[in-house]
Write an enzyme that holds these catalytic residues in place. Structure first.
Site, short mmCIF file in Angstrom:
data_model
loop_
_atom_site.label_atom_id
_atom_site.label_comp_id
_atom_site.label_asym_id
_atom_site.label_seq_id
_atom_site.Cartn_x
_atom_site.Cartn_y
_atom_site.Cartn_z
N GLY A 18 0.83 -1.21 0.00
CA GLY A 18 0.00 0.00 0.00
C GLY A 18 0.85 1.26 0.00
O GLY A 18 1.93 1.30 0.62
N SER A 19 0.37 2.27 -0.76
CA SER A 19 1.10 3.54 -0.80
C SER A 19 0.23 4.68 -0.28
O SER A 19 0.38 5.82 -0.68
CB SER A 19 1.54 3.83 -2.23
OG SER A 19 0.39 3.94 -3.06
N VAL A 86 -1.72 -6.85 -4.77
CA VAL A 86 -1.33 -7.96 -3.88
C VAL A 86 -2.54 -8.87 -3.70
O VAL A 86 -3.61 -8.43 -3.27
CB VAL A 86 -0.81 -7.45 -2.53
CG1 VAL A 86 -0.56 -8.61 -1.57
CG2 VAL A 86 0.49 -6.66 -2.75
N GLU A 181 -19.67 16.59 2.88
CA GLU A 181 -18.85 17.40 1.98
C GLU A 181 -19.38 17.34 0.55
O GLU A 181 -19.49 18.37 -0.13
CB GLU A 181 -17.39 16.93 2.04
CG GLU A 181 -16.73 17.36 3.34
CD GLU A 181 -15.42 16.62 3.68
OE1 GLU A 181 -14.71 17.08 4.58
OE2 GLU A 181 -15.12 15.59 3.06
N ASP A 319 -6.40 1.61 8.11
CA ASP A 319 -7.82 1.22 8.02
C ASP A 319 -8.04 -0.29 8.04
O ASP A 319 -9.15 -0.76 8.28
CB ASP A 319 -8.42 1.76 6.70
CG ASP A 319 -8.75 3.24 6.79
OD1 ASP A 319 -8.45 3.86 7.84
OD2 ASP A 319 -9.29 3.79 5.81
N ALA A 330 -6.75 9.23 8.79
CA ALA A 330 -5.37 9.33 8.34
C ALA A 330 -4.37 9.21 9.51
O ALA A 330 -3.37 8.50 9.40
CB ALA A 330 -5.16 10.65 7.61
N GLN A 331 -4.67 9.87 10.63
CA GLN A 331 -3.73 9.84 11.75
C GLN A 331 -3.54 8.43 12.32
O GLN A 331 -2.44 8.08 12.77
CB GLN A 331 -4.20 10.79 12.87
CG GLN A 331 -3.77 12.22 12.67
CD GLN A 331 -2.25 12.37 12.56
OE1 GLN A 331 -1.48 11.69 13.23
NE2 GLN A 331 -1.81 13.26 11.68
C1 LIG Z 1 -13.42 10.25 0.69
C2 LIG Z 1 -12.63 10.11 1.96
C3 LIG Z 1 -12.43 11.19 2.78
C4 LIG Z 1 -11.67 11.07 3.94
N1 LIG Z 1 -11.49 12.17 4.73
C5 LIG Z 1 -10.69 12.09 5.81
C6 LIG Z 1 -10.38 13.22 6.60
O1 LIG Z 1 -10.87 14.33 6.32
N2 LIG Z 1 -9.54 13.08 7.66
C7 LIG Z 1 -9.00 11.87 7.98
O2 LIG Z 1 -8.22 11.80 8.92
N3 LIG Z 1 -9.28 10.78 7.28
C8 LIG Z 1 -10.11 10.84 6.20
N4 LIG Z 1 -10.38 9.72 5.46
C9 LIG Z 1 -9.85 8.43 5.92
C10 LIG Z 1 -8.40 8.26 5.54
O3 LIG Z 1 -8.21 8.60 4.18
C11 LIG Z 1 -8.00 6.82 5.82
O4 LIG Z 1 -8.21 6.56 7.17
C12 LIG Z 1 -6.56 6.57 5.46
O5 LIG Z 1 -6.38 6.77 4.08
C13 LIG Z 1 -6.13 5.18 5.87
O6 LIG Z 1 -4.80 4.98 5.45
P1 LIG Z 1 -4.32 3.52 5.02
O7 LIG Z 1 -2.87 3.64 4.69
O8 LIG Z 1 -4.76 2.52 5.98
O9 LIG Z 1 -5.14 3.23 3.69
P2 LIG Z 1 -5.16 4.04 2.33
O10 LIG Z 1 -4.70 5.41 2.50
O11 LIG Z 1 -6.52 3.79 1.78
O12 LIG Z 1 -4.10 3.27 1.44
C14 LIG Z 1 -4.28 1.97 1.01
C15 LIG Z 1 -3.23 1.68 -0.02
O13 LIG Z 1 -3.21 0.30 -0.30
C16 LIG Z 1 -3.27 0.08 -1.70
N5 LIG Z 1 -3.90 -1.22 -1.87
C17 LIG Z 1 -5.11 -1.62 -1.46
N6 LIG Z 1 -5.29 -2.92 -1.74
C18 LIG Z 1 -4.17 -3.33 -2.34
C19 LIG Z 1 -3.76 -4.56 -2.89
N7 LIG Z 1 -4.52 -5.64 -2.84
N8 LIG Z 1 -2.55 -4.62 -3.45
C20 LIG Z 1 -1.74 -3.54 -3.51
N9 LIG Z 1 -2.08 -2.36 -3.00
C21 LIG Z 1 -3.28 -2.26 -2.43
C22 LIG Z 1 -4.07 1.25 -2.22
O14 LIG Z 1 -3.85 1.44 -3.59
C23 LIG Z 1 -3.47 2.36 -1.36
O15 LIG Z 1 -2.25 2.78 -1.87
C24 LIG Z 1 -11.13 9.82 4.30
C25 LIG Z 1 -11.34 8.72 3.48
C26 LIG Z 1 -12.08 8.86 2.30
C27 LIG Z 1 -12.30 7.66 1.42
#
Ligand SMILES: Cc1cc2nc3c(=O)[nH]c(=O)nc-3n(C[C@H](O)[C@H](O)[C@H](O)COP(=O)(O)OP(=O)(O)OC[C@H]3O[C@@H](n4cnc5c(N)ncnc54)[C@H](O)[C@@H]3O)c2cc1C
Length: 457
Positions: A18-19, A86, A181, A319, A330-331
Site C-alpha cells: 500500500g502507498s 497484492v 462534503e 484502516d 489518516a492519523q
Molecule cells: C473520501 C474520503 C475522505 C476522507 N477524509 C478524511 C479526513 O478528512 N480526515 C482523515 O483523517 N481521514 C479521512 N479519510 C480516511 C483516511 O483517508 C483513511 O483513514 C486513510 O487513508 C487510511 O490509510 P491507510 O494507509 O490505511 O489506507 P489508504 O490510504 O486507503 O491506502 C491503502 C493503499 O493500499 C493500496 N492497496 C489496497 N489494496 C491493495 C492490494 N490488494 N494490493 C496492492 N495495494 C493495495 C491502495 O492502492 C493504497 O495505496 C477519508 C477517506 C475517504 C475515502
C-alpha cells in the site's frame, strides 16, 4: 532481528503493501534504516483521500491529491516502488504475491507492513456500485464528476419535465464527513458555479438529497456538531432525510425504507455512495493463516504492537487494522506506520521484539467541511464550527498535502474557487462516465486468459 529466508549477507528486507497514508509513511520513516524496502501498491500514486470530493466537484485537479509515489521516493535509495495488486500473503513462507496485467510476482520479506486500507461497503449489495459509485479512488472521483456534470448536460437537452427533474436530483447516501462534503459541494456547484450557464434549465433548481439510515448527521462528531452541520446544509437547500434505509439502487433512482416501515422511491439519475467501508480482503487472507480474527468491517484484530498473533514480523496498520480507540482516519494510519518503522529500526539495533511497548494513539481531533467558509471541528473536549473551523481545516489539509508545489497550486485553486465561486476543473470525458463497465468486462476476459507464469522481483 533475523527471520527465516534471510541470509547472513542480506540486508533486512521490508515489504510494504500500500502507498496510502500508512504505506508511504512507513516507507519514508525507514529512509535512514539499514534495510531494503519494497513498496507494492495497486496504484502508481499516493492518494490524499480527504480531498477526493474536491476532485469530484471540479475544484481541484486529480494531480493535486495524487502524486506519483515513485517521484516522492525518488531520492530514497533504499526504497523500490512496485506496481501490483497484492493477492496473497504467505505467512509461512514469508512472501507476498502480486499481479500486474496477467503476470504474477512473488516477493520475499523479513518484515512485512500491510497497509492496504479499506474499500467501499455496500453491505452485501455490491451491484449498487454500478449506479452509485463510492468515493475511494481517483477513478471514482472522476466518474462522479462526469456523472454530476453530465446530468446537467442531459437535462439541458430534455423536453420531458419528469426526466429533467430526475436528472436534476442528486442523492448522496451516507451522512458522514464525505457525504456532508459532497452534498454541500454539489449544492454550491448548482447554486453558484453553474448558475446562468444553461439556457433551457436553471441549475439552481437542482435538488440535493443527503440521506442516512442513522438518525443523525456526522454521528462520530457528536450531537452538537452534527446539528450545526445539518442546519448549515439545510440553509443551503440540501434536503436531509435521516432514518432512511436504502433498499435498492438502479439506473433511475433508489428505493428507501423509512422508520415507519414504508417504502418510497426517489427518482434520481446521480447517486453517490458514502455509506460504509470494508477493509481490504488481505485481512481475511491473513486471518485464515493465523490466530487473528477479523471484525464485521473485515478489519484484522491485531495485537497491541500492531502485529499478527504468532507473527511478530508482520505489522498491519491503518484502516485494515482493528485497534481499540484508533479511528479509521489518516492519523491512525500515519501513527501506526511510524510505530512499525520505529520497531524495525530498534530491533535492527538489537531490541527484543517481545519487549515492544504497545502502540499508543494520540488523538489530534477530527474535522469536516460543510460548505465554503464553514466547517465543524472536534479537538479533544473542544468543539467548534463555522469560519474558524473552516480556516483550521484549510491550514491542516495544506500541511498534510505532499510537496511544496502541490501546496502552492492547491492554495491558488482554493483562493480562486472560494472567492469567485468559479471552479477550474470542470472537464469531463465519456471515458470517465462510462468506462467502469467496460473495464469490468475486460478484467473478466483477462482472468480467463491469465498467464500462469510466475516471476520473482
Ligand atoms: C473520501 C474520503 C475522505 C476522507 N477524509 C478524511 C479526513 O478528512 N480526515 C482523515 O483523517 N481521514 C479521512 N479519510 C480516511 C483516511 O483517508 C483513511 O483513514 C486513510 O487513508 C487510511 O490509510 P491507510 O494507509 O490505511 O489506507 P489508504 O490510504 O486507503 O491506502 C491503502 C493503499 O493500499 C493500496 N492497496 C489496497 N489494496 C491493495 C492490494 N490488494 N494490493 C496492492 N495495494 C493495495 C491502495 O492502492 C493504497 O495505496 C477519508 C477517506 C475517504 C475515502
Amino acid at each position: 532481528m533475523s527471520h527465516p529466508g534471510a541470509t547472513a549477507t542480506d540486508r533486512h528486507r521490508v515489504v510494504v503493501v500500500g502507498s496510502g497514508f500508512g504505506g508511504l509513511t512507513a516507507t519514508k520513516a525507514l529512509k535512514r534504516a539499514d534495510v531494503d524496502v519494497k513498496m507494492i501498491a495497486k496504484t502508481t500514486h499516493h492518494l490524499f483521500q480527504p480531498l477526493l470530493y474536491q476532485v469530484a466537484t471540479g475544484i481541484i485537479a486529480s494531480g493535486e491529491i495524487a502524486p506519483p509515489t515513485r517521484m516522492i521516493l525518488r531520492k530514497q535509495k533504499n526504497a523500490q516502488v512496485l506496481l501490483g495488486n497484492v493477492t496473497h500473503i504467505d505467512l509461512a513462507n514469508q512472501t507476498v504475491r502480486s499481479e500486474l496485467l496477467g503476470h504474477t510476482y512473488v516477493t520475499p520479506y523479513d518484515t512485512l507492513i500491510v497497509a492496504a486500507g479499506a474499500g467501499q461497503s455496500y453491505f452485501g449489495n455490491d451491484h449498487f456500485a454500478e449506479w452509485a459509485p463510492g468515493m475511494k479512488s481517483i477513478d471514482d472521483a472522476l466518474e462522479l464528476r462526469a456523472r454530476i456534470l453530465g446530468a446537467f448536460e442531459q437535462a439541458e437537452r430534455s423536453s420531458d419535465p419528469a426526466r429533467r427533474e430526475k436528472l436534476l436530483t442528486f442523492t448522496v447516501v451516507g451522512a458522514g464527513p464525505t457525504g456532508v462534503e459532497m452534498a454541500g459541494q454539489i449544492a454550491e456547484l448548482a447554486d453558484h458555479t453553474l448558475k446562468g450557464a444553461f439556457r433551457h434549465i436553471d441549475s439552481t433548481t437542482a435538488r440535493v438529497i443527503l440521506l442516512d439510515a442513522a438518525p443523525a448527521v456526522l454521528p462520530p462528531m457528536g450531537e452538537k456538531l452534527g446539528n450545526k452541520a445539518k442546519a448549515r446544509l439545510e440553509k443551503m437547500g440540501v434536503e436531509i432525510q435521516l432514518g432512511a434505509m436504502v433498499t435498492d439502487v438502479d439506473r433511475n433512482g433508489i428505493t428507501v425504507k423509512d422508520p415507519d416501515g414504508t417504502f418510497r422511491r426517489i427518482d434520481c439519475a446521480t447517486k453517490v455512495w458514502s455509506a460504509g467501508v470494508s477493509a481490504s480482503p488481505l485481512g481475511r487472507d491473513i486471518a485464515e493463516q493465523s490466530e487473528a480474527e477479523v471484525d464485521r468491517a473485515g478489519r484484522l484484530k491485531v495485537l497491541p504492537d500492531l502485529t499478527v498473533p504468532g507473527h511478530p514480523n508482520v505489522f498491519v496498520v491503518g484502516d485494515m487494522a482493528a485497534v481499540e480507540g484508533v479511528p479509521g482516519m489518516a492519523q491512525g494510519a500515519i501513527q501506526g506506520a511510524k510505530y512499525a518503522a520505529n520497531a524495525i529500526k530498534a530491533e535492527l539495533k538489537g531490541a527484543n521484539p517481545a519487549e515492544r511497548e504497545p502502540f499508543q494513539y494520540f488523538d489530534k481531533g477530527s474535522m469536516a467541511t460543510v460548505s465554503r467558509f464553514s466547517a465543524v471541528a472536534k479537538i479533544g473536549p473542544i468543539e467548534f464550527g463555522g469560519f474558524i473551523a473552516w480556516l483550521a481545516w484549510l491550514a491542516l489539509h495544506l500541511v498534510y498535502l505532499v510537496g511544496f508545489r502541490r501546496k502552492l497550486t492547491t492554495l491558488l485553486l482554493w483562493t480562486v474557487t472560494f472567492l469567485s465561486k468559479k471552479r477550474g476543473n470542470l472537464t469531463i470525458t465519456e471515458q470517465q462516465a462510462y468506462a467502469r463497465t467496460r473495464i469490468e468486462e475486460l478484467e473478466e476476459i483477462a482472468a480467463l486468459v491469465q498467464d500462469p507464469a510466475k516471476e520473482a522481483v
